[in-house]
Design an enzyme around this catalytic site. Structure first.
Site, mmCIF file in Angstrom:
data_model
loop_
_atom_site.group_PDB
_atom_site.id
_atom_site.type_symbol
_atom_site.label_atom_id
_atom_site.label_comp_id
_atom_site.label_asym_id
_atom_site.label_seq_id
_atom_site.Cartn_x
_atom_site.Cartn_y
_atom_site.Cartn_z
ATOM 1 N N PHE A 123 0.468 -9.523 -29.750
ATOM 2 C CA PHE A 123 0.669 -8.166 -29.243
ATOM 3 C C PHE A 123 1.767 -7.528 -30.089
ATOM 4 O O PHE A 123 2.890 -8.026 -30.123
ATOM 5 C CB PHE A 123 1.083 -8.230 -27.771
ATOM 6 C CG PHE A 123 1.241 -6.895 -27.102
ATOM 7 C CD1 PHE A 123 0.135 -6.203 -26.641
ATOM 8 C CD2 PHE A 123 2.502 -6.342 -26.910
ATOM 9 C CE1 PHE A 123 0.278 -4.977 -25.998
ATOM 10 C CE2 PHE A 123 2.658 -5.121 -26.275
ATOM 11 C CZ PHE A 123 1.532 -4.433 -25.817
ATOM 12 N N ILE A 157 7.104 -10.573 -33.761
ATOM 13 C CA ILE A 157 5.759 -10.762 -33.203
ATOM 14 C C ILE A 157 5.495 -12.245 -32.934
ATOM 15 O O ILE A 157 5.420 -13.063 -33.859
ATOM 16 C CB ILE A 157 4.683 -10.179 -34.139
ATOM 17 C CG1 ILE A 157 4.976 -8.693 -34.435
ATOM 18 C CG2 ILE A 157 3.300 -10.353 -33.519
ATOM 19 C CD1 ILE A 157 5.107 -7.808 -33.207
ATOM 20 N N GLN A 279 32.786 -32.861 -5.269
ATOM 21 C CA GLN A 279 32.450 -31.543 -4.748
ATOM 22 C C GLN A 279 32.272 -30.498 -5.855
ATOM 23 O O GLN A 279 31.418 -29.610 -5.759
ATOM 24 C CB GLN A 279 33.520 -31.072 -3.769
ATOM 25 C CG GLN A 279 33.118 -29.851 -2.972
ATOM 26 C CD GLN A 279 34.196 -29.438 -1.974
ATOM 27 O OE1 GLN A 279 35.203 -28.862 -2.364
ATOM 28 N NE2 GLN A 279 33.992 -29.747 -0.705
ATOM 29 N N ILE A 337 27.489 -29.811 -16.533
ATOM 30 C CA ILE A 337 27.369 -31.028 -15.714
ATOM 31 C C ILE A 337 27.159 -32.254 -16.601
ATOM 32 O O ILE A 337 27.679 -33.341 -16.327
ATOM 33 C CB ILE A 337 26.226 -30.872 -14.684
ATOM 34 C CG1 ILE A 337 26.649 -29.870 -13.591
ATOM 35 C CG2 ILE A 337 25.847 -32.216 -14.063
ATOM 36 C CD1 ILE A 337 25.526 -29.471 -12.653
ATOM 37 N N GLU A 363 9.882 -8.565 -24.071
ATOM 38 C CA GLU A 363 9.032 -7.891 -23.075
ATOM 39 C C GLU A 363 9.848 -7.035 -22.105
ATOM 40 O O GLU A 363 9.601 -7.004 -20.896
ATOM 41 C CB GLU A 363 8.133 -8.895 -22.360
ATOM 42 C CG GLU A 363 7.131 -9.513 -23.328
ATOM 43 C CD GLU A 363 6.024 -10.291 -22.663
ATOM 44 O OE1 GLU A 363 5.584 -9.894 -21.570
ATOM 45 O OE2 GLU A 363 5.583 -11.296 -23.247
ATOM 46 N N GLU A 367 18.347 -4.560 -19.496
ATOM 47 C CA GLU A 367 18.743 -3.166 -19.305
ATOM 48 C C GLU A 367 17.532 -2.281 -19.027
ATOM 49 O O GLU A 367 17.591 -1.369 -18.185
ATOM 50 C CB GLU A 367 19.498 -2.675 -20.549
ATOM 51 C CG GLU A 367 20.875 -3.293 -20.742
ATOM 52 C CD GLU A 367 20.834 -4.735 -21.233
ATOM 53 O OE1 GLU A 367 21.852 -5.437 -21.072
ATOM 54 O OE2 GLU A 367 19.786 -5.165 -21.768
#
Length: 379
Positions: A123, A157, A279, A337, A363, A367
């Site tokens: 496309f 593309i 934690q 992590i 795509e 914004e």
């Protein structure tokens, strides 16, 4: 509200999950490292019916729903976003555009091989001076009677050198502005059509991203999609569905990174116990899981609206905006992590972090999604 997948959708999801683990994961680091397009894997995706998922069986598609499509995108993207973007572009942008707006002759000639996976498509909207502002098309298509003469450059593309069929957006009448834009089907190998070098990218490095140059390329009149001046509307309508696919890709990237981080946190020990029991790490995992679930509900809602034949413009933009942010946030935390191991390639999460960024850009940037959302809610 029914938060339950059908038996068929669960089977499709499992098939995609198995494919990702068995076919995509082996070699994914090497393909990223060497920017190698997943040729064999894409061929197998076509054989599974994943390259024309929502296309009618009449045109050699799988006849599935949008919900099944996002489930497949999510599972593939957990492992290899470079492969899943091929699925997204071929389904959402190329096959959808041709089936929804193409002539019967165009569907017979171009849609059938694309939907069956025998070929893949591209496309072509973005240009060096026309990214978010899609109305500023510099590529021109001069009407010569029974054909158009195409001149200009397209960039960024996806499937740039591996596609066989290219949907190209070009300006025919500059005085009419966006109403003078048309969409054309251009075949690979056309005289005057050249493909630039592959882009050396931060992420989705296995994806085939190129600039395309058109120098007096003759495009038959029958290869124009829709009525004269329909090109801009064609591009915008097609991108609405594309956003759902990229939202699902972002969701998958986030979910893949989270699953790896969760598993690692249970195995890695510090101060005499698994780090998941600290934690500081447990709270990170809680935030990641919650945000991923919120993104998943937005993505699934957008797909459901599409399946119901309801407007999904707002839902698709919300899903892409939020899921892409979650992908970026979660992958950064997954690297954290993992600690030092997260910074090396063999643990996968650094690649997912690099892949996540593009979901906020292509795509329709984040914004642009905010622009679409704000216009809708203020209307």
């Amino acid at each position: 509200m029914l938060f339950q997948l059908t038996e068929e959708q669960l089977m499709i999801q499992q098939a995609a999950r198995d494919f990702a683990q068995n076919e995509l994961k082996p070699g994914v680091i090497e393909r990223d490292e060497h920017q190698k397009f997943p040729t064999e894997q894409v061929q197998k995706l076509g054989e599974l019916g994943f390259l024309g998922m929502m296309v009618s069986e009449k045109y050699h598609g799988s006849g599935m729903d949008a919900m099944s499509y996002v489930l497949v995108m999510e599972e593939l993207s957990k492992i290899d976003a470079s492969a899943s973007v091929v699925v997204s572009v071929n389904n959402s942008l190329v096959c959808y555009g041709l089936e929804a707006y193409g002539s019967e002759a165009q569907k017979e000639k171009y849609l059938k091989p694309l939907a069956s996976g025998a070929q893949i498509g591209a496309f072509c909207l973005s240009e060096p001076e026309a990214g978010s502002d899609a109305t500023s098309q510099q590529t021109t298509a001069e009407d010569k009677g029974d054909y158009y003469l195409l001149n200009g450059t397209k960039n960024w593309i996806t499937n740039g050198s591996t596609a066989s069929t290219y949907l190209v957006i070009a300006q025919t009448d500059r005085a009419l502005k966006h109403k003078g834009i048309n969409a054309f089907i251009v075949e690979k190998g056309a005289t005057g059509f050249t493909i630039g070098p592959k882009e050396n990218k931060l992420g989705i490095r296995g994806s085939d991203t190129h600039s395309l140059m058109f120098n007096d390329v003759r495009v038959p009149k029958e290869n124009r999609i829709g009525e004269n001046g329909f090109g801009f509307t064609f591009a915008m309508k097609t991108l609405e569905g594309g956003r759902i696919g990229i939202a699902a890709q972002a969701l998958g990237i986030a979910a893949g990174a989270y699953e790896m981080a969760l598993s690692y946190s249970k195995e890695r020990k510090s101060f005499g116990k698994p780090i998941s029991e600290h934690q500081a790490v447990a709270f990170k995992l809680a935030d990641m899981a919650t945000n991923i679930e919120a993104a998943r509900l937005l993505v699934y809602k957008a797909a459901w609206l599409k399946d119901q034949g309801l407007s999904y413009t707002l839902a698709g933009s919300m899903a892409k905006l939020y899921a892409s942010k979650v992908a970026m946030d979660v992958t950064v935390e997954a690297v954290q992590i993992h600690g030092g191991y997260g910074f090396v390639k063999e643990y996968h999460v650094e690649r997912l972090m690099r892949d996540a960024k593009i979901t906020q850009i292509y795509e329709g940037t984040s914004e642009i999604q905010k622009l679409v959302i704000s216009r809708d809610i203020l209307r």
